[in-house]
Design a protein around this motif. Structure first.
Motif, PDB file in Angstrom:
ATOM      1  N   GLY A  85     -24.345   4.183   2.597  1.00 35.67           N
ATOM      2  CA  GLY A  85     -24.231   3.067   3.159  1.00 35.67           C
ATOM      3  C   GLY A  85     -24.787   2.893   4.573  1.00 35.67           C
ATOM      4  O   GLY A  85     -24.584   1.806   5.240  1.00 35.67           O
ATOM      5  N   ARG A  86     -25.547   3.653   4.839  1.00 35.03           N
ATOM      6  CA  ARG A  86     -26.219   3.734   6.181  1.00 35.03           C
ATOM      7  C   ARG A  86     -27.718   2.950   5.972  1.00 35.03           C
ATOM      8  O   ARG A  86     -28.251   2.745   7.089  1.00 35.03           O
ATOM      9  CB  ARG A  86     -26.625   5.080   6.788  1.00 35.03           C
ATOM     10  N   LEU A  87     -28.303   2.938   4.807  1.00 30.63           N
ATOM     11  CA  LEU A  87     -29.532   2.301   5.069  1.00 30.63           C
ATOM     12  C   LEU A  87     -29.557   1.053   4.158  1.00 30.63           C
ATOM     13  O   LEU A  87     -29.615   1.297   2.715  1.00 30.63           O
ATOM     14  CB  LEU A  87     -30.584   3.420   4.317  1.00 30.63           C
ATOM     15  N   PRO A  88     -29.628  -0.253   4.665  1.00 29.82           N
ATOM     16  CA  PRO A  88     -29.567  -1.277   3.775  1.00 29.82           C
ATOM     17  C   PRO A  88     -30.916  -1.640   3.092  1.00 29.82           C
ATOM     18  O   PRO A  88     -32.039  -1.582   3.694  1.00 29.82           O
ATOM     19  CB  PRO A  88     -29.363  -2.652   4.815  1.00 29.82           C
ATOM     20  N   SER A  89     -31.132  -1.537   1.764  1.00 33.49           N
ATOM     21  CA  SER A  89     -32.153  -1.760   0.947  1.00 33.49           C
ATOM     22  C   SER A  89     -31.857  -2.412  -0.335  1.00 33.49           C
ATOM     23  O   SER A  89     -30.915  -1.933  -0.884  1.00 33.49           O
ATOM     24  CB  SER A  89     -32.859  -0.443   0.965  1.00 33.49           C
ATOM     25  N   TYR A  90     -32.789  -3.027  -0.937  1.00 35.33           N
ATOM     26  CA  TYR A  90     -32.766  -3.500  -2.179  1.00 35.33           C
ATOM     27  C   TYR A  90     -33.876  -2.716  -3.071  1.00 35.33           C
ATOM     28  O   TYR A  90     -35.162  -2.616  -2.267  1.00 35.33           O
ATOM     29  CB  TYR A  90     -32.939  -4.707  -2.483  1.00 35.33           C
ATOM     30  N   LEU A  91     -33.510  -2.191  -4.035  1.00 35.06           N
ATOM     31  CA  LEU A  91     -34.776  -1.341  -4.914  1.00 35.06           C
ATOM     32  C   LEU A  91     -35.220  -2.439  -6.063  1.00 35.06           C
ATOM     33  O   LEU A  91     -34.529  -2.500  -7.029  1.00 35.06           O
ATOM     34  CB  LEU A  91     -34.054   0.021  -5.662  1.00 35.06           C
ATOM     35  N   GLY A  92     -36.330  -2.967  -5.575  1.00 36.97           N
ATOM     36  CA  GLY A  92     -36.699  -3.878  -6.831  1.00 36.97           C
ATOM     37  C   GLY A  92     -37.977  -3.218  -7.391  1.00 36.97           C
ATOM     38  O   GLY A  92     -38.211  -1.825  -7.486  1.00 36.97           O
ATOM     39  N   SER A  93     -38.799  -3.819  -8.284  1.00 40.79           N
ATOM     40  CA  SER A  93     -39.571  -3.349  -9.363  1.00 40.79           C
ATOM     41  C   SER A  93     -40.621  -2.695  -8.442  1.00 40.79           C
ATOM     42  O   SER A  93     -41.364  -3.448  -7.593  1.00 40.79           O
ATOM     43  CB  SER A  93     -40.028  -4.258 -10.213  1.00 40.79           C
ATOM     44  N   SER A  94     -41.185  -1.551  -8.939  1.00 40.09           N
ATOM     45  CA  SER A  94     -42.442  -0.972  -8.033  1.00 40.09           C
ATOM     46  C   SER A  94     -43.837  -1.570  -8.615  1.00 40.09           C
ATOM     47  O   SER A  94     -43.827  -1.229  -9.896  1.00 40.09           O
ATOM     48  CB  SER A  94     -42.386   0.379  -7.896  1.00 40.09           C
ATOM     49  N   ALA A 289     -32.626   9.181  -3.773  1.00 40.88           N
ATOM     50  CA  ALA A 289     -31.910   8.069  -4.504  1.00 40.88           C
ATOM     51  C   ALA A 289     -33.064   7.029  -5.476  1.00 40.88           C
ATOM     52  O   ALA A 289     -32.591   6.923  -6.619  1.00 40.88           O
ATOM     53  CB  ALA A 289     -31.187   7.145  -3.472  1.00 40.88           C
ATOM     54  N   ASP A 290     -34.118   6.740  -4.707  1.00 42.38           N
ATOM     55  CA  ASP A 290     -35.033   6.127  -5.266  1.00 42.38           C
ATOM     56  C   ASP A 290     -35.761   6.937  -6.527  1.00 42.38           C
ATOM     57  O   ASP A 290     -35.933   6.387  -7.680  1.00 42.38           O
ATOM     58  CB  ASP A 290     -36.092   5.695  -4.446  1.00 42.38           C
ATOM     59  N   GLY A 291     -35.637   8.015  -6.416  1.00 44.13           N
ATOM     60  CA  GLY A 291     -36.157   9.088  -7.387  1.00 44.13           C
ATOM     61  C   GLY A 291     -35.374   9.011  -8.729  1.00 44.13           C
ATOM     62  O   GLY A 291     -35.876   8.770  -9.678  1.00 44.13           O
ATOM     63  N   VAL A 292     -34.177   9.016  -8.605  1.00 43.18           N
ATOM     64  CA  VAL A 292     -33.076   8.882  -9.407  1.00 43.18           C
ATOM     65  C   VAL A 292     -33.069   7.638 -10.062  1.00 43.18           C
ATOM     66  O   VAL A 292     -32.885   7.436 -11.490  1.00 43.18           O
ATOM     67  CB  VAL A 292     -31.858   9.524  -9.125  1.00 43.18           C
ATOM     68  N   SER A 293     -33.037   6.742  -9.413  1.00 38.91           N
ATOM     69  CA  SER A 293     -32.959   5.458  -9.962  1.00 38.91           C
ATOM     70  C   SER A 293     -34.240   5.063 -10.521  1.00 38.91           C
ATOM     71  O   SER A 293     -34.044   4.361 -11.792  1.00 38.91           O
ATOM     72  CB  SER A 293     -32.996   4.220  -8.668  1.00 38.91           C
ATOM     73  N   THR A 294     -35.622   5.422 -10.333  1.00 37.52           N
ATOM     74  CA  THR A 294     -36.708   5.361 -11.016  1.00 37.52           C
ATOM     75  C   THR A 294     -36.541   5.935 -12.501  1.00 37.52           C
ATOM     76  O   THR A 294     -36.899   5.627 -13.509  1.00 37.52           O
ATOM     77  CB  THR A 294     -37.868   5.828 -10.370  1.00 37.52           C
ATOM     78  N   ALA A 295     -36.252   7.188 -12.266  1.00 36.40           N
ATOM     79  CA  ALA A 295     -36.007   8.057 -13.572  1.00 36.40           C
ATOM     80  C   ALA A 295     -34.862   7.365 -14.625  1.00 36.40           C
ATOM     81  O   ALA A 295     -35.051   7.207 -15.826  1.00 36.40           O
ATOM     82  CB  ALA A 295     -35.380   9.321 -13.113  1.00 36.40           C
ATOM     83  N   LEU A 296     -33.708   6.987 -14.057  1.00 35.53           N
ATOM     84  CA  LEU A 296     -32.855   6.149 -14.998  1.00 35.53           C
ATOM     85  C   LEU A 296     -33.572   5.044 -15.538  1.00 35.53           C
ATOM     86  O   LEU A 296     -33.168   4.536 -16.601  1.00 35.53           O
ATOM     87  CB  LEU A 296     -31.506   6.016 -14.190  1.00 35.53           C
ATOM     88  N   ALA A 297     -34.387   4.247 -14.762  1.00 35.55           N
ATOM     89  CA  ALA A 297     -35.104   3.044 -15.139  1.00 35.55           C
ATOM     90  C   ALA A 297     -35.711   3.380 -16.351  1.00 35.55           C
ATOM     91  O   ALA A 297     -35.886   2.629 -17.419  1.00 35.55           O
ATOM     92  CB  ALA A 297     -35.882   2.247 -14.285  1.00 35.55           C
ATOM     93  N   GLY A 298     -36.574   4.542 -16.151  1.00 33.33           N
ATOM     94  CA  GLY A 298     -37.584   5.070 -17.335  1.00 33.33           C
ATOM     95  C   GLY A 298     -36.690   5.257 -18.693  1.00 33.33           C
ATOM     96  O   GLY A 298     -37.016   5.064 -19.934  1.00 33.33           O
ATOM     97  N   VAL A 299     -35.503   6.060 -18.323  1.00 32.29           N
ATOM     98  CA  VAL A 299     -34.497   6.192 -19.643  1.00 32.29           C
ATOM     99  C   VAL A 299     -34.238   5.158 -20.382  1.00 32.29           C
ATOM    100  O   VAL A 299     -34.100   5.194 -21.611  1.00 32.29           O
ATOM    101  CB  VAL A 299     -33.439   6.866 -19.032  1.00 32.29           C
ATOM    102  N   GLY A 300     -33.983   3.988 -19.837  1.00 35.37           N
ATOM    103  CA  GLY A 300     -33.293   2.625 -20.451  1.00 35.37           C
ATOM    104  C   GLY A 300     -34.549   1.643 -20.722  1.00 35.37           C
ATOM    105  O   GLY A 300     -34.105   0.670 -21.410  1.00 35.37           O
ATOM    106  N   GLY A 301     -35.645   1.619 -20.244  1.00 33.67           N
ATOM    107  CA  GLY A 301     -36.524   0.577 -20.571  1.00 33.67           C
ATOM    108  C   GLY A 301     -37.014  -0.138 -19.254  1.00 33.67           C
ATOM    109  O   GLY A 301     -37.647  -1.241 -19.374  1.00 33.67           O
ATOM    110  N   GLY A 302     -36.534   0.226 -18.234  1.00 33.02           N
ATOM    111  CA  GLY A 302     -37.177  -0.632 -17.086  1.00 33.02           C
ATOM    112  C   GLY A 302     -38.096  -0.028 -16.305  1.00 33.02           C
ATOM    113  O   GLY A 302     -38.865   1.049 -16.723  1.00 33.02           O
ATOM    114  N   GLY A 304     -39.181   1.004 -13.186  1.00 31.58           N
ATOM    115  CA  GLY A 304     -39.222   1.666 -12.156  1.00 31.58           C
ATOM    116  C   GLY A 304     -38.847   0.889 -10.628  1.00 31.58           C
ATOM    117  O   GLY A 304     -39.324  -0.131 -10.741  1.00 31.58           O
ATOM    118  N   THR A 305     -38.470   1.820  -9.783  1.00 30.00           N
ATOM    119  CA  THR A 305     -37.884   1.019  -8.462  1.00 30.00           C
ATOM    120  C   THR A 305     -38.593   1.609  -7.304  1.00 30.00           C
ATOM    121  O   THR A 305     -39.025   2.821  -7.262  1.00 30.00           O
ATOM    122  CB  THR A 305     -36.514   1.036  -8.217  1.00 30.00           C
ATOM    123  N   THR A 306     -38.516   0.723  -6.283  1.00 25.82           N
ATOM    124  CA  THR A 306     -38.648   1.125  -4.974  1.00 25.82           C
ATOM    125  C   THR A 306     -38.152   0.319  -3.760  1.00 25.82           C
ATOM    126  O   THR A 306     -37.544  -0.807  -4.254  1.00 25.82           O
ATOM    127  CB  THR A 306     -40.381   0.984  -4.706  1.00 25.82           C
TER     128      THR A 306
END
Length: 464
Positions: A85-94, A289-302, A304-306
């Motif tokens: 919770g230290r870094l406010p950010s939204y991970l949108g589409s890359s 965190a962004d790397g794991v999020s991007t990988a999970l998106a790839g697993v399900g059809g998203g 990628g995030t940034t």
């Protein structure tokens, strides 16, 4: 973060003052919040701010908008948890992933047919590879710091890689524009005018509002089909798709990792500057965190995030950096992804509108790279810097292609590799040969101004 701050986060967010107002000169810190109605309102603003760019990526790549939106919401929650919770950010589409996805799938938005499922699945494998690579870099940065990244990718290299991705995408924007030039021009002009006519949040939402105006224009001109909306359910789970892997395609995606690294580090530095907090210690976790999020998106059809710069604008305008607002934003995105009719409405946006918005967005990506050069005062009187940018940009814009066995490398991959290789090879040779001090010439030092600047003077002192 101190232990007291950590324990505070575990119990929830601390109310800032009376929760209703922010005194002049104050900000709402990441571990604080306003009253919940106000926090929810700001969270919804974050959804609106990121939405204009986030939904364009799946439309331009042929991926499902609802699935992509789902993974941006899920990824944001994961990001907030990993960074405590230290870094406010939204991970949108890359946007950095658009080019390699398109290279694999060959998809053309509104080109008369859906994306090829088998090729899309292979593109997902590339997204996973990029995500896992970024996560690995995050682990290294967490324990070793960021100094090695600065040495590997100084501003001249980072700026070149970011710029070449945007300019490499230019033909894709033109392909969409020429399908409906009038609609595209209305979209472009609307975005530009809203940017300069309105202050505050409206001006920051110029892309979203411009797309809406372009969409209305397309409807009037009969360029929109609503047939799929009537047949869609009101509530439902997004369409997930399993990935597949082709090692020969991974070379298209790995260079994108360099851009994701630059974006994340830039986001951390921006938030640190605005909040006054030292966030260097959280950089590695942000990358992971962004790397794991991007990988999970790839697993399900998203797609990628940034980390999203659009949401920094909302924080700057409201002076609210509370991560509680981002939790609200993430949950709102997850809720919208569960509305199939909403996803079909997004999917009806025609190519002309997409091309108009992409003309500006792709150009912005390119100019962000130029901004990196300007902000870091990159010395283009130095022939090493000049040639690094020159080679990388032409390779990417012309979309050079190299086949090596079963693997294919295109403009972005080759341009990124060229930026790193040319810079370090030329820098090493120039230092060894003592040629790092450029001789004056009309091209490199017009009117002698470069010779009077601090960059040239510094190199002169180093030599003498």
């Amino acid at each position: 973060m101190s232990s007291s701050s950590s324990s505070r986060l575990l119990r929830g967010w601390t109310l800032h003052g009376d929760g209703r107002s922010i005194a002049p000169g104050e900000v709402v810190a990441p571990h604080e919040r306003l009253t919940w109605p106000r926090t929810v309102g700001i969270g919804v603003q974050h959804v609106v701010a990121m939405f204009g760019a986030t939904f364009l990526v799946p439309l331009l790549t042929g991926f499902d908008p609802s699935t992509t939106l789902f993974f941006t919401g899920f990824g944001t929650l994961l990001f907030l948890a990993v960074t405590s919770g230290r870094l406010p950010s939204y991970l949108g589409s890359s946007f950095a992933l658009i080019a390699p996805i398109g290279a694999v799938t060959g998809y053309v938005s509104d080109g008369g047919g859906p994306i090829d499922a088998a090729k899309a699945s292979m593109a997902q494998g590339g997204i996973i590879a990029a995500g896992l690579s970024l996560a690995l870099i995050g682990v290294v940065v967490h324990f070793a710091g960021t100094a090695w990244i600065d040495r590997l990718m100084p501003p001249i290299v980072t700026g070149a890689i970011v710029a070449l991705i945007g300019f490499n995408l230019a033909p894709s924007a033109w392909n969409n524009v020429k399908t409906a030039p009038v609609t595209a021009m209305v979209t472009i002009v609307s975005i530009l005018l809203i940017t300069v006519l309105f202050k505050g949040i409206i001006g920051r939402l110029s892309i979203l509002i411009g797309v809406l105006i372009g969409y209305a224009t397309a409807c009037v001109r009969g360029e929109v089909s609503f047939d799929a909306i009537a047949g869609a359910d009101w509530v439902g789970v997004p369409a997930f798709r399993a990935p597949s892997f082709d090692l020969s395609l991974l070379g298209l995606f790995i260079p994108v990792v360099l851009v994701l690294v630059a974006e994340n580090i830039g986001h951390v530095k921006s938030v640190a500057a605005m909040t006054g907090e030292n966030l260097d210690g959280v950089t590695g976790r942000a990358l992971f965190a962004d790397g794991v999020s991007t990988a999970l998106a790839g697993v399900g059809g998203g797609s990628g995030t940034t980390t999203y710069a659009e949401n920094i604008g909302v924080m700057a305008a409201t002076r609210v950096y509370s991560t509680a607002a981002y939790v609200v934003a993430a949950l709102t995105a997850l809720g919208l992804s569960m509305l199939p009719k909403f996803g079909e409405i997004i999917a009806t946006i025609p190519a002309g509108v997409l091309g108009g918005a992409a003309t500006i967005l792709y150009g912005m990506i390119g100019m962000l790279g130029v901004r990196i050069w300007v902000q870091n005062r990159v010395d283009f009187a130095d022939p090493v810097n000049l040639n690094t940018a020159a080679v990388a940009m032409v390779v990417a814009i012309a979309d050079y292609t190299w086949h090596w066995g079963d693997m294919t490398f295109t403009g972005i991959a080759l341009g990124s590799m060229a930026a790193i290789a040319v810079y370090h090879a030329m820098r090493w040779i120039s230092r060894a040969r003592g040629t790092n001090l450029e001789q004056a010439s009309p091209a490199s030092a017009p009117a002698g101004t470069d010779l009077e600047g601090p960059a040239y003077s510094t190199r002169a002192r180093q030599r003498h």
